[in-house]
Every structure is written in structure tokens, then in C-alpha cells.
Design a protein around this motif. Sequence first.
Motif, PDB file in Angstrom:
ATOM      1  N   ALA A 165       4.246  -2.283  -5.004  1.00 47.75           N
ATOM      2  CA  ALA A 165       4.140  -0.927  -5.545  1.00 47.75           C
ATOM      3  C   ALA A 165       5.169  -0.674  -6.637  1.00 47.75           C
ATOM      4  O   ALA A 165       4.900   0.031  -7.619  1.00 47.75           O
ATOM      5  N   ASP A 166       6.362  -1.254  -6.473  1.00 49.62           N
ATOM      6  CA  ASP A 166       7.418  -1.043  -7.464  1.00 49.62           C
ATOM      7  C   ASP A 166       7.073  -1.673  -8.811  1.00 49.62           C
ATOM      8  O   ASP A 166       7.630  -1.288  -9.842  1.00 49.62           O
ATOM      9  N   LYS A 167       6.167  -2.650  -8.803  1.00 50.66           N
ATOM     10  CA  LYS A 167       5.745  -3.273 -10.058  1.00 50.66           C
ATOM     11  C   LYS A 167       4.593  -2.523 -10.725  1.00 50.66           C
ATOM     12  O   LYS A 167       4.242  -2.825 -11.860  1.00 50.66           O
ATOM     13  N   ASP A 168       4.001  -1.569 -10.005  1.00 50.12           N
ATOM     14  CA  ASP A 168       2.893  -0.797 -10.577  1.00 50.12           C
ATOM     15  C   ASP A 168       3.444   0.148 -11.638  1.00 50.12           C
ATOM     16  O   ASP A 168       4.371   0.922 -11.369  1.00 50.12           O
ATOM     17  N   ARG A 176      11.766   2.445  -4.943  1.00 50.96           N
ATOM     18  CA  ARG A 176      13.093   2.066  -4.432  1.00 50.96           C
ATOM     19  C   ARG A 176      12.954   1.328  -3.088  1.00 50.96           C
ATOM     20  O   ARG A 176      13.251   1.886  -2.026  1.00 50.96           O
ATOM     21  N   PRO A 177      12.495   0.067  -3.100  1.00 54.10           N
ATOM     22  CA  PRO A 177      12.233  -0.672  -1.850  1.00 54.10           C
ATOM     23  C   PRO A 177      13.424  -0.781  -0.927  1.00 54.10           C
ATOM     24  O   PRO A 177      13.259  -0.873   0.294  1.00 54.10           O
ATOM     25  N   ASP A 178      14.637  -0.781  -1.484  1.00 53.67           N
ATOM     26  CA  ASP A 178      15.824  -0.982  -0.648  1.00 53.67           C
ATOM     27  C   ASP A 178      16.352   0.306  -0.026  1.00 53.67           C
ATOM     28  O   ASP A 178      17.313   0.270   0.744  1.00 53.67           O
ATOM     29  N   SER A 179      15.761   1.451  -0.368  1.00 54.21           N
ATOM     30  CA  SER A 179      16.248   2.716   0.190  1.00 54.21           C
ATOM     31  C   SER A 179      15.684   2.913   1.592  1.00 54.21           C
ATOM     32  O   SER A 179      14.692   2.317   1.978  1.00 54.21           O
ATOM     33  N   GLY A 180      16.312   3.755   2.341  1.00 55.75           N
ATOM     34  CA  GLY A 180      15.848   4.037   3.704  1.00 55.75           C
ATOM     35  C   GLY A 180      14.969   5.262   3.786  1.00 55.75           C
ATOM     36  O   GLY A 180      14.930   5.926   4.827  1.00 55.75           O
ATOM     37  N   ALA A 181      14.266   5.594   2.708  1.00 56.52           N
ATOM     38  CA  ALA A 181      13.425   6.788   2.688  1.00 56.52           C
ATOM     39  C   ALA A 181      12.276   6.662   3.679  1.00 56.52           C
ATOM     40  O   ALA A 181      11.796   5.565   3.967  1.00 56.52           O
ATOM     41  N   GLU A 182      11.837   7.808   4.199  1.00 49.63           N
ATOM     42  CA  GLU A 182      10.696   7.810   5.114  1.00 49.63           C
ATOM     43  C   GLU A 182       9.421   7.461   4.344  1.00 49.63           C
ATOM     44  O   GLU A 182       9.177   7.971   3.252  1.00 49.63           O
ATOM     45  N   ARG A 183       8.615   6.600   4.926  1.00 53.43           N
ATOM     46  CA  ARG A 183       7.343   6.229   4.307  1.00 53.43           C
ATOM     47  C   ARG A 183       6.256   6.260   5.377  1.00 53.43           C
ATOM     48  O   ARG A 183       6.454   5.762   6.486  1.00 53.43           O
ATOM     49  N   VAL A 184       5.127   6.843   5.026  1.00 50.65           N
ATOM     50  CA  VAL A 184       3.979   6.926   5.928  1.00 50.65           C
ATOM     51  C   VAL A 184       2.938   5.938   5.437  1.00 50.65           C
ATOM     52  O   VAL A 184       2.487   6.010   4.290  1.00 50.65           O
TER      53      VAL A 184
END
Length: 626
Positions: A165-168, A176-184
Motif C-alpha cells: 500500500a505504501d508503494k501505491d 507509515r508501515p512502521d507506525s503502531g496506528a490502528e488498522r482495520v
Amino acid sequence: MRQLLGRFTNLQKYASAKRKKAVIIKGNPYYLEQGPDRAGYASYYRDIENELRKAGYGEVVYDKGEPMTSPPPADLWVGHSRGAGRLRFAPKGTKTLNITEYEDGINEYKAKLLREMRKRGYSSVSDFPVEERPRPGREHYTLTQRGRAALQKQASVGRDLLIEADKDPGIAGFVRPDSGAERVAFTHKGKAVGFMTPRLDPDGYHRVGAVYVSPEHRGKGIASRNIARYMQGKKSKVWIDDDNVATARAHAKAGYKKGRRAAKDAHWYVKEAAAQRDYKREYRLFHSSPEAKRNRAKRNLWNRRLKGKVPAGHEIDHKRQLRDGGGNGRNNIRFMPISKNRAEHNRKSVIRDHMRKQANMKKRKMTHVDPDKYNASFRLGQSVGHGLAGAGLGAVLGGMSGRGVPGVLIGTGAGALGMGALGYSTYKRKSDDLVYNVTKRTKRKYVDPRLLADIENVHPDILNADNETFLSEDDIRKEASFVPFVQSHWVKVAAVAQKRDPAKWEQAKRDAKAKMGGKHSARAMQLAVKLYKSRGGEYVGGKQSSSKNKLSKWSKQKWQWSGKDKKGQGGTGVYLPKRSAEQLKSTKQGRAKLRNAAAIKRKATQRGVQFSSHGLHVGKKRSEVS
């Protein structure tokens, strides 16, 4: 070489740290490790593990679920049977799932367990030795379709998907793949194929955040369905660039509307929280009548008969609805796809049909009349009428002019235009009161407040805040047959005292039923009334006379068990008034009747049936038994 090995080791540690972990907390080892069901339980846990790995959990471990222990830290705890008791100790941020809730027949097994517990004289399940408990059936170690769906909903977003997704170019820099954000996670066939990153803003709105779906799964409505499901009942907003047409279309499908401009080339899309349904009011209006209860019992009968036989994605439906006079025989039963069945019998149509039946409404609706619009229609009608008359007069004069057909056409057009303009200009506006009289309407302030309060229960649409006029009271009573409804409602209110604090009453009922074995009964309701009064509950309205108050009458009759009565555990035999029990016990024939009735009651209790027909009071209502 050492540097390369060091880097490889660090990458392995980094990758393992990012892998999602799940813990399966097992049930009681007495069932898992002994008896003929060991292979079944092992297969059951393997199925759960496979579903979790499909959902993106790279590491799945097991825990024995021993009492007074805590399973290892993880992103998800899945508890089964006894292991579900450990879920309440999950650390903050750990998701939990009680997979036992999705088993078929779990409630029946719990009821059977409680019956055996009381029968053997134990006061709680924890005191009931596992060796003496009834052994669970095959359903206890069968992963149902509902259970699989619940596990799939726990899908995690893998690091590979985040990097993709980060390459899109559409959302690059926002993932921000390395962040601890909530993802559904968005799942498709048990696999995570996309995600969203929701958060709560200080203004109370939920932000959708970055949304991504893998290219091979786009165009299937996955994003819109998941966004709508997650944001259901919440007010939310999302920032969308004007050139991002696909994302805007997905959010439009999810119920978002384009709002104010957020930037030069972007807009906010907003979705307000939907009004919560008033389930108590719906029950009072549509589901509490004797007819509705009978129909519900008929539907539940087929749900029990066809349990496990309904095809996936279908549900039971009556070809001709019960409320329309349909029968409950097998030839009136069919399987319908869930979406089609609920579209045909949706809540709005059911309410509309109920309104028509309840109020006996005719074609004319109880809606607001705007005098300005009504005058405009009158003016138009007068203009048309004058125009038609002028056209006829012009046609006659044109024919008399001797110019033939052209003269007739010219005369018709000139007469229609001239007389139509005259009718439009000479129209005199009718007063509001005259409009109300013509349409048989009345202003809100002139309607009897008691009638307004009662008709709201049958037809709430006529009480909208923007309506200032309604059908006149006489017309309402005549056209909608409200007189019997209002009279019966007033008699009911006057005859039965109403509880001022419904929440306190509901809590009293729950506590009373818990103390009386968990079931509804007259004794439980007597205890509930006592608890309600002792906790400060009050009543409004008149109280029924003792001859009509069933609880008072039953208290005076001193109902009791014919056999032994253990306090807090229930009794044996049959339940009947003290006087009836004494009369039966006084004769040999009566004692034989009591023994036969007690045997019937005992067999019914063993089958899990609360009420049984023992034949002691044949031909009498309970209120007539002394």
C-alpha cells in the motif's frame, strides 16, 4: 561476513516483532485428553489455527487456560469453553474472542448443566465436579460457519500488505508501515486484501483515514461494505482529493455525502450518525399483541424443526405471511436467500402494513396542508377553467367570422389566452381557515392533547415537528377508527398502575429471576415487585382490586410444592394452592393423582420443559383454582 549475518539476524528479529500473534486458550483437559472425543477436539483447534493463519496471524500458540493463570501476551486471545474465562484478564490493546458463543446448541447444554447441578444439590457450577457433569456433544468441538466468520473478522493487516500500500501513488506517505496506528482489515474469503486506518478526532467525528484495497480485488465493493459496517451508527468524515474518483465513489456507496471544501483540490465527505432504533417502542406497538406472540411462536417452531437443515445463506420464510392469514403447514414453508427475504419483508413495509391494519386507514393521508401551495393550485385551476371557457367561446366567434378553419383556430387560441390570464389575475386568495375547512383540517393547537398523545402510538408521522395542521378530530375518529383504540388505551391506563422507573423494574425482574432459578414465574414476579418497592420504585395510576390482581390472589392462595421444598433450590412434585394440596392428600384417590402428576412434571423437567399439563385442574383457568 559477520556484518551480513548480523544484519540478517536483525532483520529476522524485526520481522518476528512485526508478525501478528494469536493465542488459543483451550478448554477443560478432562474432555480434551480423555474419552472418545480427543481426536475431535484436536481437529477443532487445528481448524481455528488455520483460520487465524488465513486471517494474517503469523504466530499461533496454545494455552491450557488453567485457573489463576494468564495466557502469554498477544494481539488476539481466542477462548474456548473453560478457557473463555481467561479473556477478562486480557491486557489493554489485546483483542478477545469467545469462540464458544458461536457453537450450535450451546444454550441447550448450559440449561442441561444447570438442571443437573441443581438436581445434585450444588449451588454453583464451580462447585460441580467435572466428572459428574454431562458430557458436551459433538457441537462443542465443531467449528460452525458463524465461528469461521467471527475468526475472519479478526483478520490482521500483514506487513507485506502495508508495504504494497505504501508503494501505491494514491496513498504513498500516508500508510507509515512502521507506525503502531490502528488498522482495520478488509477480508475476502478469509484473507486480508485491504485496510483502513480509523481514528477519532477532537470534534467527535471518526476519521476513515487511509483506505487501500489490493488491485486484484478492486471493483468488488469490498471497501464500501467494510467502511459502512465499521462506521455504522457513528458520525464520521473523510478527506478525499477531487481527482480520486474511485475512493469518492466507494464512500458514496457507504452513505457519505460531499461536504465543504477541505483544500483547493479536495473536499470533506461526511456521514452523520443514524438515529438509534427504539426497540421497546417497536415491541410495544408491533410485537406485544397476542396475535404477534402466536405468530412468533409458529415461526420459532419451524426454526427448531429445521435446525441444521437450512442451506447456507438462506432462512425460513412463509410463502403467505402469517399476518396475512397464511398457515403454518409444511406446504407454506420455503427457504429464501437472506438478502431477498429481508428486502421483501423489510422493517418499513411491516410497519406500514401494521399501521394500515391497526388504524384502518383509507387512501387520504394524515399529512400537513400548506395554505400557500393550496392557493397556488386553486389559482391554477381557476386559470385553466377560464382558459377552457375562453377557448370554446373563441372557437364559436371564429367560426362566425366566415374565415373557416383559420378563424376557428385563431379564435380558440386568443380566447384561451385571454380568459386564462383574466382568471389568473382575478383570483382572490382564500384564507388559511377556509383552506383548513375545505380540506377538513385543523391546527395542531386545536387538537385534543390526549388524542395527540394516543394517536402517536399508532401513527407517529402525523406528529412531525414541521406539521402544524392535521385532519380534524372528527375526521380522524371517523376515518381511522381511533375511538376504540383510544378508549381501550385510556381504560388500560386507568385500570393498571404504571411503574415510574422502567429501568429499575427491569433490573428487579432480572435479580428476581436469578434468585428463583433463572426462569419467569409468578413467584419470581412477586419477588420482583418486592425488590422494586424496596429500591424506591414508585407507581402512577390506580391499583387493581384484589379480585382482579393475579399476584395478590395467588399470594392469598399460598401456592406451594406438593413434595419437599428446598429453599433456594426449588421443590418436588407439582405446584398448586395449599388448599388444593390438602384436599388431594386427604384421600387415597387424591394421593394417586398427585403421584401421577408429579411423575409427569418430573419427566417434563428432565426434558427442559418449564410447564407441563398434569391434569389436576382440567377445565379450570389458573385464576379459578383455589
